[in-house]
Design a protein around this motif. Structure first.
Motif, mmCIF file in Angstrom:
data_model
loop_
_atom_site.group_PDB
_atom_site.id
_atom_site.type_symbol
_atom_site.label_atom_id
_atom_site.label_comp_id
_atom_site.label_asym_id
_atom_site.label_seq_id
_atom_site.Cartn_x
_atom_site.Cartn_y
_atom_site.Cartn_z
ATOM 1 N N ALA A 31 -43.725 -59.980 -77.314
ATOM 2 C CA ALA A 31 -44.717 -61.046 -77.446
ATOM 3 C C ALA A 31 -45.244 -61.502 -76.089
ATOM 4 C CB ALA A 31 -44.098 -62.233 -78.167
ATOM 5 N N VAL A 32 -44.445 -61.430 -75.065
ATOM 6 C CA VAL A 32 -44.839 -61.944 -73.764
ATOM 7 C C VAL A 32 -45.693 -60.952 -73.001
ATOM 8 C CG1 VAL A 32 -43.957 -62.755 -71.549
ATOM 9 C CG2 VAL A 32 -42.788 -63.375 -73.647
ATOM 10 N N ARG A 33 -45.335 -59.690 -73.070
ATOM 11 C CA ARG A 33 -46.031 -58.675 -72.277
ATOM 12 C C ARG A 33 -47.106 -58.003 -73.128
ATOM 13 N NH1 ARG A 33 -42.080 -54.435 -70.288
ATOM 14 N NH2 ARG A 33 -42.549 -53.492 -72.275
ATOM 15 N N PRO A 34 -48.376 -58.316 -72.877
ATOM 16 C CA PRO A 34 -49.430 -57.694 -73.668
ATOM 17 C C PRO A 34 -49.617 -56.231 -73.265
ATOM 18 C CG PRO A 34 -50.392 -59.053 -71.966
ATOM 19 C CD PRO A 34 -48.906 -59.259 -71.902
ATOM 20 N N LYS A 35 -50.087 -55.457 -74.203
ATOM 21 C CA LYS A 35 -50.356 -54.041 -73.940
ATOM 22 C C LYS A 35 -51.584 -53.935 -73.048
ATOM 23 C CE LYS A 35 -47.771 -52.087 -77.357
ATOM 24 N NZ LYS A 35 -46.840 -51.056 -77.211
ATOM 25 N N LYS A 36 -51.561 -52.922 -72.173
ATOM 26 C CA LYS A 36 -52.711 -52.691 -71.308
ATOM 27 C C LYS A 36 -53.814 -52.012 -72.110
ATOM 28 C CE LYS A 36 -50.083 -52.089 -67.082
ATOM 29 N NZ LYS A 36 -49.752 -51.198 -65.984
ATOM 30 N N ALA A 37 -55.022 -52.345 -71.743
ATOM 31 C CA ALA A 37 -56.159 -51.695 -72.381
ATOM 32 C C ALA A 37 -56.175 -50.225 -71.976
ATOM 33 C CB ALA A 37 -57.450 -52.385 -71.952
ATOM 34 N N ALA A 38 -56.755 -49.409 -72.786
ATOM 35 C CA ALA A 38 -56.792 -47.973 -72.520
ATOM 36 C C ALA A 38 -57.497 -47.684 -71.196
ATOM 37 C CB ALA A 38 -57.487 -47.254 -73.666
ATOM 38 N N GLU A 39 -58.568 -48.405 -70.921
ATOM 39 C CA GLU A 39 -59.304 -48.199 -69.670
ATOM 40 C C GLU A 39 -58.447 -48.581 -68.467
ATOM 41 O OE1 GLU A 39 -62.734 -50.601 -70.137
ATOM 42 O OE2 GLU A 39 -63.736 -49.186 -71.491
ATOM 43 N N GLN A 40 -57.701 -49.662 -68.582
ATOM 44 C CA GLN A 40 -56.852 -50.118 -67.486
ATOM 45 C C GLN A 40 -55.740 -49.110 -67.212
ATOM 46 O OE1 GLN A 40 -57.787 -52.633 -65.798
ATOM 47 N NE2 GLN A 40 -56.067 -52.966 -64.451
ATOM 48 N N ALA A 41 -55.155 -48.567 -68.264
ATOM 49 C CA ALA A 41 -54.092 -47.571 -68.104
ATOM 50 C C ALA A 41 -54.638 -46.312 -67.460
ATOM 51 C CB ALA A 41 -53.473 -47.263 -69.457
#
Length: 69
Positions: A31-41
């Motif tokens: 819940a605390v760590r949001p997933k990175k966007a595909a572009e950011q990754a």
């Protein structure tokens, strides 16, 4: 050897089907760590690749300079 029995597997399957395994998820990080966007990754992966290639190029240039070519 690990003392796992068929009855354990049956109990685990029943718990999974009942949705009990969802309660075992680690909620502190999910819940605390949001997933990175595909572009950011993709951007991060490409930056690491560029840094690695620049390091290899600098090492190759130094080797060529030592060889005198």
């Amino acid at each position: 050897r690990e003392r796992l029995y068929h009855s354990h597997i049956i109990e685990w399957r029943q718990a999974r089907e009942a949705g009990a395994l969802g309660a075992l998820a680690d909620r502190r990080t999910s819940a605390v760590r949001p997933k990175k966007a595909a572009e950011q990754a993709e951007l991060e992966r490409l930056r690491k690749k560029v840094a690695r290639l620049e390091k290899d190029l600098a090492r190759r240039d130094a080797a060529l300079e030592v060889m005198g070519k």
